[in-house]
Design a protein around this motif. Sequence first.
Motif, PDB file in Angstrom:
ATOM      1  N   PHE A 255       1.887   2.020   2.674  1.00  0.00           N
ATOM      2  CA  PHE A 255       0.660   2.810   2.645  1.00  0.00           C
ATOM      3  C   PHE A 255       0.978   4.215   3.132  1.00  0.00           C
ATOM      4  O   PHE A 255       1.620   4.390   4.168  1.00  0.00           O
ATOM      5  CB  PHE A 255      -0.409   2.168   3.529  1.00  0.00           C
ATOM      6  N   ASP A 256       0.525   5.204   2.385  1.00  0.00           N
ATOM      7  CA  ASP A 256       0.803   6.597   2.742  1.00  0.00           C
ATOM      8  C   ASP A 256       0.055   6.998   4.002  1.00  0.00           C
ATOM      9  O   ASP A 256      -1.003   6.463   4.291  1.00  0.00           O
ATOM     10  CB  ASP A 256       0.322   7.528   1.607  1.00  0.00           C
ATOM     11  N   GLY A 257       0.626   7.960   4.683  1.00  0.00           N
ATOM     12  CA  GLY A 257      -0.120   8.617   5.758  1.00  0.00           C
ATOM     13  C   GLY A 257      -0.007   7.980   7.125  1.00  0.00           C
ATOM     14  O   GLY A 257      -0.384   8.590   8.115  1.00  0.00           O
ATOM     15  N   TYR A 258       0.498   6.774   7.212  1.00  0.00           N
ATOM     16  CA  TYR A 258       0.663   6.151   8.531  1.00  0.00           C
ATOM     17  C   TYR A 258       1.872   6.749   9.256  1.00  0.00           C
ATOM     18  O   TYR A 258       2.869   7.110   8.614  1.00  0.00           O
ATOM     19  CB  TYR A 258       0.854   4.637   8.405  1.00  0.00           C
ATOM     20  N   ALA A 259       1.787   6.821  10.582  1.00  0.00           N
ATOM     21  CA  ALA A 259       2.902   7.338  11.377  1.00  0.00           C
ATOM     22  C   ALA A 259       4.125   6.434  11.194  1.00  0.00           C
ATOM     23  O   ALA A 259       5.270   6.890  11.239  1.00  0.00           O
ATOM     24  CB  ALA A 259       2.507   7.408  12.848  1.00  0.00           C
ATOM     25  N   ALA A 260       3.885   5.143  10.994  1.00  0.00           N
ATOM     26  CA  ALA A 260       4.971   4.189  10.760  1.00  0.00           C
ATOM     27  C   ALA A 260       4.408   2.988  10.018  1.00  0.00           C
ATOM     28  O   ALA A 260       3.239   2.636  10.206  1.00  0.00           O
ATOM     29  CB  ALA A 260       5.583   3.733  12.084  1.00  0.00           C
ATOM     30  N   THR A 261       5.225   2.396   9.188  1.00  0.00           N
ATOM     31  CA  THR A 261       4.801   1.177   8.495  1.00  0.00           C
ATOM     32  C   THR A 261       5.913   0.147   8.596  1.00  0.00           C
ATOM     33  O   THR A 261       7.088   0.485   8.482  1.00  0.00           O
ATOM     34  CB  THR A 261       4.517   1.444   7.000  1.00  0.00           C
ATOM     35  N   ARG A 262       5.558  -1.088   8.863  1.00  0.00           N
ATOM     36  CA  ARG A 262       6.533  -2.181   8.780  1.00  0.00           C
ATOM     37  C   ARG A 262       6.041  -3.146   7.712  1.00  0.00           C
ATOM     38  O   ARG A 262       4.932  -3.663   7.798  1.00  0.00           O
ATOM     39  CB  ARG A 262       6.661  -2.915  10.125  1.00  0.00           C
ATOM     40  N   ARG A 263       6.882  -3.329   6.702  1.00  0.00           N
ATOM     41  CA  ARG A 263       6.535  -4.273   5.629  1.00  0.00           C
ATOM     42  C   ARG A 263       7.268  -5.573   5.897  1.00  0.00           C
ATOM     43  O   ARG A 263       8.475  -5.584   6.095  1.00  0.00           O
ATOM     44  CB  ARG A 263       6.943  -3.675   4.296  1.00  0.00           C
ATOM     45  N   LEU A 264       6.543  -6.670   5.901  1.00  0.00           N
ATOM     46  CA  LEU A 264       7.125  -7.943   6.315  1.00  0.00           C
ATOM     47  C   LEU A 264       7.958  -8.593   5.220  1.00  0.00           C
ATOM     48  O   LEU A 264       8.944  -9.266   5.499  1.00  0.00           O
ATOM     49  CB  LEU A 264       6.028  -8.901   6.791  1.00  0.00           C
ATOM     50  N   SER A 265       7.565  -8.430   3.971  1.00  0.00           N
ATOM     51  CA  SER A 265       8.339  -8.993   2.873  1.00  0.00           C
ATOM     52  C   SER A 265       7.975  -8.278   1.584  1.00  0.00           C
ATOM     53  O   SER A 265       6.825  -8.340   1.148  1.00  0.00           O
ATOM     54  CB  SER A 265       8.059 -10.496   2.727  1.00  0.00           C
ATOM     55  N   GLU A 266       8.945  -7.631   0.988  1.00  0.00           N
ATOM     56  CA  GLU A 266       8.652  -6.887  -0.241  1.00  0.00           C
ATOM     57  C   GLU A 266       8.221  -7.811  -1.373  1.00  0.00           C
ATOM     58  O   GLU A 266       7.536  -7.404  -2.295  1.00  0.00           O
ATOM     59  CB  GLU A 266       9.866  -6.050  -0.651  1.00  0.00           C
ATOM     60  N   ARG A 267       8.652  -9.075  -1.279  1.00  0.00           N
ATOM     61  CA  ARG A 267       8.260 -10.043  -2.312  1.00  0.00           C
ATOM     62  C   ARG A 267       6.946 -10.737  -1.984  1.00  0.00           C
ATOM     63  O   ARG A 267       6.461 -11.575  -2.735  1.00  0.00           O
ATOM     64  CB  ARG A 267       9.348 -11.118  -2.463  1.00  0.00           C
ATOM     65  N   GLY A 268       6.405 -10.419  -0.810  1.00  0.00           N
ATOM     66  CA  GLY A 268       5.161 -11.064  -0.404  1.00  0.00           C
ATOM     67  C   GLY A 268       5.385 -12.524  -0.028  1.00  0.00           C
ATOM     68  O   GLY A 268       4.472 -13.345  -0.075  1.00  0.00           O
ATOM     69  N   ASP A 269       6.613 -12.853   0.354  1.00  0.00           N
ATOM     70  CA  ASP A 269       6.959 -14.236   0.697  1.00  0.00           C
ATOM     71  C   ASP A 269       6.648 -14.501   2.175  1.00  0.00           C
ATOM     72  O   ASP A 269       7.141 -13.804   3.054  1.00  0.00           O
ATOM     73  CB  ASP A 269       8.453 -14.433   0.395  1.00  0.00           C
TER      74      ASP A 269
END
Length: 316
Positions: A255-269
């Motif tokens: 998501f744009d604009g956040y100071a930081a982003t952590r994505r847990l799984s790019e595959r949504g797994d």
Amino acid sequence: MPLSPATPEAIAKTVALLRNGGVVAFPTETVYGLGALVWDTRAVARIFELKARPEFDPLIVHVADRPMLERVAIKLPDSAQLLIERFWPGPLTLVLERQARVPELVTAGLATIAVRMPSHPVARAILRALGEPIAAPSANPFGYLSPTRAEHVAETLGQRVDLILDGGRAIHGLESTIVAFEPVPALLRPGAIPAESIEAVIGSLERRQPSQAVTAPGQLPVHYAPRTPLRIVEPAGVALEERRTAGALALRDAFDGYAATRRLSERGDLREAAAAFFDALHDLDGLGLERIDAQPLPERGLGLAMMDRLKRAAAR
Ligand code: AMP
Ligand code: MG
């Protein structure tokens, strides 16, 4: 059915499976355990998935010897030393300060780790050959009786485990006794070693409910919850100017604009997400942000346990 007598060949196969992300059921002197290599967060996530517990539960870590213990725990109190000399290997679990390298998924975010040295020859043979600690809760689905025979594991978890080693009936058929040391020696769970035998070695034990020790966040000073205020919200719906000072914890999207982003799984797994979950929370918490926006996760499988954790964090 992946059920096999615990022959030397099957033990070698178990070790190979554990080295490669496998989850294996094996006999111990208490009950059958469902084990994964302690460092492998994806395999540990699979344990939670298989047990279908709606929340994360800290797992007992099994070690073969003293050096292996020191790879997962630090600062052993004198009373812990005494209990080790008297009762290990055997059905006694000690709650100790954990080494930072132990994945937080194993300890469910606690700063402590529950460790024991099993005496069962099959469990010991696996640990020695693997040369690494094994995280292993009892090999039963959430809400079922603890398994004391390989058939119990086969009936409930069956095809979903990579291998079930049959070593006959568990000797005690009762869980290990759990003792913690902070702030004072305490009995967290009565088990195969009577509390009186432990008290004969280190003096009186405070009686504490395991539920108090683990499931009530905030009650234990060591319990990890993010210090940064957290809310569960769909980041896509958050105004851009609100994102600048916040971090996002997302399943798969950026998501744009956040100071930081952590994505847990790019595959949504969800299994991969659970493996990364505590690290991601910890990371975001360390950034000194105003807020963490956690995206709601699907409340099925491991998503349930992650949402449970997020809801508790949000309620603080
Ligand atoms: P099991 O492996 O199924 O016999 O259950 C493990 C139990 O150990 C958990 O449910 C907790 O009650 C306890 N436990 C594990 N780690 C900790 C810890 N760090 N602090 C306190 N209790 C723990
Ligand atoms: Mg259990």
